[in-house]
Design an enzyme around this catalytic site. Structure first.
Site, PDB file in Angstrom:
ATOM      1  N   TYR A  24      33.166  22.217  48.520  1.00  0.00           N
ATOM      2  CA  TYR A  24      34.492  22.837  48.480  1.00  0.00           C
ATOM      3  C   TYR A  24      34.456  24.148  49.250  1.00  0.00           C
ATOM      4  O   TYR A  24      33.479  24.886  49.204  1.00  0.00           O
ATOM      5  CB  TYR A  24      34.925  23.122  47.033  1.00  0.00           C
ATOM      6  CG  TYR A  24      34.992  21.882  46.178  1.00  0.00           C
ATOM      7  CD1 TYR A  24      35.864  20.846  46.490  1.00  0.00           C
ATOM      8  CD2 TYR A  24      34.184  21.757  45.059  1.00  0.00           C
ATOM      9  CE1 TYR A  24      35.920  19.705  45.715  1.00  0.00           C
ATOM     10  CE2 TYR A  24      34.234  20.618  44.262  1.00  0.00           C
ATOM     11  CZ  TYR A  24      35.101  19.600  44.603  1.00  0.00           C
ATOM     12  OH  TYR A  24      35.163  18.469  43.832  1.00  0.00           O
ATOM     13  N   THR A  82      35.083  12.015  47.687  1.00  0.00           N
ATOM     14  CA  THR A  82      35.933  12.294  48.840  1.00  0.00           C
ATOM     15  C   THR A  82      36.079  13.800  49.037  1.00  0.00           C
ATOM     16  O   THR A  82      36.012  14.569  48.097  1.00  0.00           O
ATOM     17  CB  THR A  82      37.348  11.689  48.674  1.00  0.00           C
ATOM     18  OG1 THR A  82      37.966  12.222  47.501  1.00  0.00           O
ATOM     19  CG2 THR A  82      37.293  10.182  48.606  1.00  0.00           C
ATOM     20  N   GLU A 131      42.289  12.043  51.959  1.00  0.00           N
ATOM     21  CA  GLU A 131      40.976  12.091  51.334  1.00  0.00           C
ATOM     22  C   GLU A 131      39.962  11.379  52.217  1.00  0.00           C
ATOM     23  O   GLU A 131      40.156  10.227  52.575  1.00  0.00           O
ATOM     24  CB  GLU A 131      41.018  11.428  49.967  1.00  0.00           C
ATOM     25  CG  GLU A 131      42.057  12.031  49.035  1.00  0.00           C
ATOM     26  CD  GLU A 131      42.137  11.293  47.714  1.00  0.00           C
ATOM     27  OE1 GLU A 131      41.079  11.151  47.056  1.00  0.00           O
ATOM     28  OE2 GLU A 131      43.233  10.865  47.352  1.00  0.00           O
ATOM     29  N   ASN A 139      38.801  16.456  50.226  1.00  0.00           N
ATOM     30  CA  ASN A 139      40.251  16.515  50.307  1.00  0.00           C
ATOM     31  C   ASN A 139      40.715  17.674  51.166  1.00  0.00           C
ATOM     32  O   ASN A 139      40.233  18.794  51.011  1.00  0.00           O
ATOM     33  CB  ASN A 139      40.838  16.675  48.900  1.00  0.00           C
ATOM     34  CG  ASN A 139      40.528  15.481  48.031  1.00  0.00           C
ATOM     35  OD1 ASN A 139      41.251  14.512  48.013  1.00  0.00           O
ATOM     36  ND2 ASN A 139      39.396  15.543  47.328  1.00  0.00           N
TER      37      ASN A 139
END
Length: 159
Positions: free
Chosen positions: A94, A30, A82, A32
């Protein structure tokens, strides 16, 4: 108040590290959102599992499911948002910019008796999302200007 009243809902933000369970424990990675994005969700957007479209860093628009809430199976104390994008990425992203449009509601957040039961429920959510996103009405959102336009839309979290 109808739980679908605020849909479609447009959200965007930076992808941050979560608890690391999606990929490792569930095999369902997932992306986030930051706590700021979650904090700015409208109060009438109830906790649960949603489906819609997602885009990472102006890449292709892909189907997704999003979980909003406290994840009762894991007894989370912090509300999260998520997103599982229905695509296999080569690496983590990220720090990337994620845009999502929540289009429909699948189910309430639930607790499960086992990890296998949770995984089965998520796989069912994915199947439901794939099916519902094939309708002409839902496919129109795949080309929404939100995914290419830098303008802020009403109801959008731009954090």
């Amino acid at each position: 108040m109808d739980k679908l009243e605020c849909l479609p809902y447009f959200a965007e933000g930076i992808v941050v590290k979560g608890y690391g369970r999606g990929s490792k424990e569930l095999g369902i990675p997932t992306a986030n959102f930051t706590e700021d994005v979650v904090r700015h969700l409208p109060c009438n957007l109830i906790c649960g599992v949603y489906y819609g479209w997602a885009c990472v860093d102006n890449g292709p628009v892909l189907p997704m499911v999003t979980s909003i809430g406290w994840n009762p199976y894991y007894h989370n104390t912090v509300k999260t948002m998520e997103t599982h994008i229905l695509h296999r990425f080569k690496e983590d992203f990220y720090g990337s910019h994620l845009k999502v449009i929540l289009l429909g509601y699948i189910r309430d957040m639930e607790d499960y008796s086992s990890l296998d039961a949770l995984i089965e429920a998520i796989k069912n959510d994915i199947s439901i999302a794939r099916e519902r996103l094939q309708s002409e009405e839902m496919l129109e959102f795949k080309t929404n200007n939100f995914f290419s336009d830098q303008a802020v839309l009403n109801g959008s979290s731009r954090l």
